[in-house]
Design a protein around this motif. Sequence first.
Motif, PDB file in Angstrom:
ATOM      1  N   GLY A 161      79.316  46.138  91.317  1.00 25.45           N
ATOM      2  CA  GLY A 161      78.018  46.035  91.345  1.00 25.45           C
ATOM      3  C   GLY A 161      77.398  47.602  90.543  1.00 25.45           C
ATOM      4  O   GLY A 161      78.163  48.135  89.949  1.00 25.45           O
ATOM      5  N   SER A 162      75.943  47.775  90.694  1.00 20.89           N
ATOM      6  CA  SER A 162      75.614  49.016  90.114  1.00 20.89           C
ATOM      7  C   SER A 162      74.514  49.502  91.121  1.00 20.89           C
ATOM      8  O   SER A 162      74.004  48.829  91.919  1.00 20.89           O
ATOM      9  N   TRP A 163      74.186  50.759  90.522  1.00 19.44           N
ATOM     10  CA  TRP A 163      73.362  51.465  91.086  1.00 19.44           C
ATOM     11  C   TRP A 163      72.387  51.995  90.350  1.00 19.44           C
ATOM     12  O   TRP A 163      72.826  52.767  89.280  1.00 19.44           O
ATOM     13  N   ASN A 164      71.045  51.658  90.312  1.00 21.41           N
ATOM     14  CA  ASN A 164      70.083  51.922  89.103  1.00 21.41           C
ATOM     15  C   ASN A 164      70.720  51.601  87.771  1.00 21.41           C
ATOM     16  O   ASN A 164      70.568  52.447  86.710  1.00 21.41           O
ATOM     17  N   GLY A 165      71.137  50.455  87.574  1.00 23.11           N
ATOM     18  CA  GLY A 165      71.758  49.441  86.411  1.00 23.11           C
ATOM     19  C   GLY A 165      73.231  50.278  85.813  1.00 23.11           C
ATOM     20  O   GLY A 165      73.659  49.592  85.196  1.00 23.11           O
ATOM     21  N   ALA A 166      73.838  50.989  86.536  1.00 20.87           N
ATOM     22  CA  ALA A 166      75.313  51.536  86.300  1.00 20.87           C
ATOM     23  C   ALA A 166      76.111  51.812  87.543  1.00 20.87           C
ATOM     24  O   ALA A 166      75.465  52.007  88.595  1.00 20.87           O
ATOM     25  N   SER A 167      77.334  51.911  87.326  1.00 23.71           N
ATOM     26  CA  SER A 167      78.175  52.535  88.515  1.00 23.71           C
ATOM     27  C   SER A 167      78.010  53.978  88.608  1.00 23.71           C
ATOM     28  O   SER A 167      78.307  54.561  87.530  1.00 23.71           O
ATOM     29  N   PRO A 168      77.834  54.738  89.533  1.00 22.88           N
ATOM     30  CA  PRO A 168      78.022  55.981  89.786  1.00 22.88           C
ATOM     31  C   PRO A 168      79.389  56.369  89.331  1.00 22.88           C
ATOM     32  O   PRO A 168      79.426  57.469  88.977  1.00 22.88           O
ATOM     33  N   LEU A 169      80.424  55.732  89.534  1.00 22.71           N
ATOM     34  CA  LEU A 169      81.658  56.189  89.173  1.00 22.71           C
ATOM     35  C   LEU A 169      81.778  56.414  87.627  1.00 22.71           C
ATOM     36  O   LEU A 169      82.652  57.253  87.414  1.00 22.71           O
ATOM     37  N   CYS A 170      81.157  56.086  86.848  1.00 18.40           N
ATOM     38  CA  CYS A 170      80.936  56.485  85.263  1.00 18.40           C
ATOM     39  C   CYS A 170      80.861  57.612  85.172  1.00 18.40           C
ATOM     40  O   CYS A 170      81.396  58.186  84.222  1.00 18.40           O
ATOM     41  N   ALA A 171      80.159  58.467  85.952  1.00 17.07           N
ATOM     42  CA  ALA A 171      79.914  59.972  85.921  1.00 17.07           C
ATOM     43  C   ALA A 171      81.114  60.537  86.113  1.00 17.07           C
ATOM     44  O   ALA A 171      81.462  61.755  85.171  1.00 17.07           O
ATOM     45  N   LEU A 172      82.013  60.047  86.941  1.00 19.18           N
ATOM     46  CA  LEU A 172      83.662  60.893  86.889  1.00 19.18           C
ATOM     47  C   LEU A 172      84.326  60.660  85.811  1.00 19.18           C
ATOM     48  O   LEU A 172      85.091  61.486  85.477  1.00 19.18           O
ATOM     49  N   GLU A 173      84.165  59.368  85.306  1.00 22.06           N
ATOM     50  CA  GLU A 173      85.002  58.868  84.021  1.00 22.06           C
ATOM     51  C   GLU A 173      84.569  59.675  83.030  1.00 22.06           C
ATOM     52  O   GLU A 173      85.342  60.378  81.994  1.00 22.06           O
ATOM     53  N   THR A 174      83.150  59.952  82.768  1.00 26.54           N
ATOM     54  CA  THR A 174      82.637  60.835  81.473  1.00 26.54           C
ATOM     55  C   THR A 174      83.014  62.463  81.590  1.00 26.54           C
ATOM     56  O   THR A 174      83.384  62.956  80.725  1.00 26.54           O
ATOM     57  N   ALA A 175      83.151  62.997  82.961  1.00 27.24           N
ATOM     58  CA  ALA A 175      83.484  64.194  83.182  1.00 27.24           C
ATOM     59  C   ALA A 175      84.895  64.473  83.150  1.00 27.24           C
ATOM     60  O   ALA A 175      85.385  65.289  82.429  1.00 27.24           O
ATOM     61  N   ALA A 176      85.814  63.189  83.268  1.00 30.45           N
ATOM     62  CA  ALA A 176      87.209  63.453  83.039  1.00 30.45           C
ATOM     63  C   ALA A 176      87.438  63.505  81.721  1.00 30.45           C
ATOM     64  O   ALA A 176      88.545  64.318  80.969  1.00 30.45           O
ATOM     65  N   ALA A 210      97.796  59.473 103.350  1.00 29.95           N
ATOM     66  CA  ALA A 210      97.914  60.237 102.460  1.00 29.95           C
ATOM     67  C   ALA A 210      96.967  60.301 101.404  1.00 29.95           C
ATOM     68  O   ALA A 210      96.357  59.247 101.054  1.00 29.95           O
ATOM     69  N   ALA A 211      96.269  61.363 101.110  1.00 33.45           N
ATOM     70  CA  ALA A 211      95.366  61.425  99.850  1.00 33.45           C
ATOM     71  C   ALA A 211      96.180  61.429  98.531  1.00 33.45           C
ATOM     72  O   ALA A 211      97.472  61.973  98.447  1.00 33.45           O
ATOM     73  N   ALA A 212      95.636  61.058  97.398  1.00 29.73           N
ATOM     74  CA  ALA A 212      95.922  61.140  96.008  1.00 29.73           C
ATOM     75  C   ALA A 212      95.609  62.449  95.463  1.00 29.73           C
ATOM     76  O   ALA A 212      94.147  62.650  95.493  1.00 29.73           O
ATOM     77  N   PRO A 213      96.420  63.288  95.348  1.00 29.00           N
ATOM     78  CA  PRO A 213      96.082  64.665  94.747  1.00 29.00           C
ATOM     79  C   PRO A 213      95.297  64.764  93.235  1.00 29.00           C
ATOM     80  O   PRO A 213      95.896  63.738  92.491  1.00 29.00           O
ATOM     81  N   GLY A 214      94.365  65.487  93.061  1.00 33.13           N
ATOM     82  CA  GLY A 214      93.721  65.586  91.837  1.00 33.13           C
ATOM     83  C   GLY A 214      92.571  64.375  91.661  1.00 33.13           C
ATOM     84  O   GLY A 214      92.396  64.440  90.416  1.00 33.13           O
ATOM     85  N   LYS A 215      92.457  63.635  92.477  1.00 31.06           N
ATOM     86  CA  LYS A 215      91.434  62.526  92.229  1.00 31.06           C
ATOM     87  C   LYS A 215      90.223  62.751  92.828  1.00 31.06           C
ATOM     88  O   LYS A 215      89.964  63.616  93.728  1.00 31.06           O
ATOM     89  N   PRO A 216      89.255  62.044  92.295  1.00 30.34           N
ATOM     90  CA  PRO A 216      87.965  61.939  92.844  1.00 30.34           C
ATOM     91  C   PRO A 216      87.985  61.802  94.489  1.00 30.34           C
ATOM     92  O   PRO A 216      88.697  61.124  94.909  1.00 30.34           O
ATOM     93  N   VAL A 217      87.087  62.360  94.948  1.00 36.28           N
ATOM     94  CA  VAL A 217      86.839  62.324  96.303  1.00 36.28           C
ATOM     95  C   VAL A 217      85.599  62.033  97.203  1.00 36.28           C
ATOM     96  O   VAL A 217      84.520  62.334  96.397  1.00 36.28           O
ATOM     97  N   ALA A 218      85.182  61.193  98.000  1.00 39.54           N
ATOM     98  CA  ALA A 218      84.170  60.983  98.894  1.00 39.54           C
ATOM     99  C   ALA A 218      83.954  61.632 100.172  1.00 39.54           C
ATOM    100  O   ALA A 218      85.111  61.632 100.745  1.00 39.54           O
ATOM    101  N   ALA A 219      82.742  62.255 100.512  1.00 36.47           N
ATOM    102  CA  ALA A 219      82.768  63.076 101.742  1.00 36.47           C
ATOM    103  C   ALA A 219      81.645  62.159 102.582  1.00 36.47           C
ATOM    104  O   ALA A 219      80.716  62.081 102.074  1.00 36.47           O
ATOM    105  N   LEU A 220      81.781  62.121 103.769  1.00 41.07           N
ATOM    106  CA  LEU A 220      80.781  61.589 104.797  1.00 41.07           C
ATOM    107  C   LEU A 220      80.725  62.528 105.808  1.00 41.07           C
ATOM    108  O   LEU A 220      81.817  62.836 106.652  1.00 41.07           O
ATOM    109  N   THR A 221      79.568  63.054 106.391  1.00 44.22           N
ATOM    110  CA  THR A 221      79.470  63.890 107.500  1.00 44.22           C
ATOM    111  C   THR A 221      78.399  63.107 108.378  1.00 44.22           C
ATOM    112  O   THR A 221      77.283  62.413 107.794  1.00 44.22           O
ATOM    113  N   ARG A 222      78.563  62.860 109.678  1.00 41.15           N
ATOM    114  CA  ARG A 222      77.819  62.115 110.330  1.00 41.15           C
ATOM    115  C   ARG A 222      77.691  62.976 111.609  1.00 41.15           C
ATOM    116  O   ARG A 222      78.359  63.499 112.422  1.00 41.15           O
ATOM    117  N   ALA A 223      76.251  62.922 112.250  1.00 40.04           N
ATOM    118  CA  ALA A 223      75.827  63.759 113.280  1.00 40.04           C
ATOM    119  C   ALA A 223      74.807  63.162 114.118  1.00 40.04           C
ATOM    120  O   ALA A 223      73.760  62.562 113.648  1.00 40.04           O
TER     121      ALA A 223
END
Length: 213
Positions: free
Chosen positions: A198-213, A94-107
């Motif tokens: 850990g980090s990506w380019n010196g920070a967590s990319p999830l910080c962008a989600l916290e800033t937007a929220a 089950a998904a958590a409603p209203g939360k950030p989501v990651a999407a993966l496509t593979r072909a």
Amino acid sequence: MMGLARRAMSRVPDIGFWKLCGSGTGEGFTPIPNTGVYAILACWPDQDTAVHRLATTDVFRRYRSQASECWTLFLRTTSVRGAWSGQAPFQPGAAAPGKPVAALTRATIKPAAALKFWRRVPDISRMVGDDPNVAFKIGIGEVPLLHQITFSIWPDPETMAAFARTNGPHAAAIRAVRDGKWFSEELYARFDILGDRGSWNGASPLCALETAA
């Protein structure tokens, strides 16, 4: 290490489906390889097991020892359709409603359709890169040109769906793929985000989600 670690990866306790992948340059969605960035996808029984094995298993320690930076993202599958290497690697819950989501496509791209597919990618890549809602995005793959994976993180499912359905180049590419039957195998999955380390380019990319929220 990406080529020689397969035997070691297959012996990791508790690991399920796994893949070693390279990445593309620029936004990542290009056929030109980025020799500095690699990705490991692995399925585990639960997050505690994943944390323990990543911290204590020799093959993952060796990867970290050779890397200037590492970022690990923990995910839980909420929906999936299709197959990957003939397997169903993800078990949805089950998904958590209203939360950030990651999407993966593979072909797996049919060789005869590869040129048509990659001609459309630059326009899509620019649109993804310009979209302020995308917290993270990368293109990775097992085999250059023919096995393509896209991965992105969005603030919520609605924002992600709006991009997929209304974005001109992306929507046109989806129609072309369906009409031309360019893929011999495909998989689409969504995930809840459980956390990261850990980090990506010196920070967590999830910080962008916290800033937007």
